[in-house]
Each structure stands twice: as structure tokens, then as C-alpha cells.
Design a protein around this motif. Sequence first.
Motif: not given
Length: 183
Positions: A135-139, A162-166, A171-176
Motif C-alpha cells: 500500500v502507499s506509504q507512509p502509513l 481499503s487503502l490507496p495503492g493496494f 506486482q509492486w516488486r516487478a514495478e520496482m
Amino acid sequence: MSRPGLTFSHVGFFVHDIARMEDFYTRLLDFTVTDRGQLSGPKGPMDLVFLSRDPDEHHQIVLISGRPQEIPFNVINQVSLKADSLGTLKAMLRRLQAEGVAGIAPVTHGNALSVYAPDPEGNRLELYIDLPWYVSQPLRVPVDLALSDEQIMATAEAHARSLPGFQPRAQWRAEMARRMGLA
């Protein structure tokens, strides 16, 4: 997969009471003293204690005597240690609580569960596990680690969804990896 050329290895920080800090890191966090000695410093001799939890790493933390008394705030934001499971994270929380460590804060960052606690000199420690989503940071939201593992994970996932960027961590790792030129 990581960027070639450099990998993060260890951190060293100045301390007031090296014996007390050594005791905390070895007794509560299961570090082993791999070496110790003394070096000349700008204000005289400095004692060093090298600590590791990994036999492939001579040291992961270096404690160095000579921390100035006059620093108006702690310049170390945090030292983070990744736990291998939720069970380990919960056991470490109980261990810190049994030791009477004040200011312990279990939280979720949406993409990780963390336990924050100060060491004896006020350096903030983060013990954490990654969650299988991003999810998007910071949180930072308090979490009850006294619940069952199943309840903790279900609550954390429902909150994260329920949070932005979930998105799934893969998937996140592939984008990074793509952004880092590693894909």
C-alpha cells in the motif's frame, strides 16, 4: 535480484554505555559478539563491539563508545530487523514486554507489521515482517498482536485493501525492478 555493485551490510553507532547496549542486543535480540577492541579516535580511545546474527556476516551492528552527551536529540531514526515470521515477531514483542521496555508500539504500515521499541539509549528499533501486499506509504496504524495469527492477518489485509495503492507485493516488486533497471 538486486542492483549489482553494492549491497547493504551493517550499521555502526556511537553509544554512551557500551556494556549495557551489548547486553541488550545480545540477550534480548540474540546477537553474538564476533569481535571487540579499541581504536584511536579524535577524543581518545574508542571501544568497539561487533555484533552479528548471521555467521556469514562478521558484523551487522557495531557499537562504538564516545557518543557525545550534548546531542540535543537522537540522530538515529531507526534500526530495523526483519523477523522470519509473525510468530517470531510476536515472541520478540513478549520478550521486550517481559523485560519492561517502555514505549513499545505494535503497528501496521499496510505492507508490514512492525514492533517499535527503544534500546537502552533511545535508539528506535523496528522489528518487522513484510506482508504479501503493498500500500502507499507512509502509513502507521496501531495493531493488536495479542490476537491470533489468523485474526491479525485477516484484519491487516482488510485494512490494506481499503487503502490507496493496494496491490500484491509481487506486482509492486516487478514495478520496482523495472524502475531500477533490473527487469
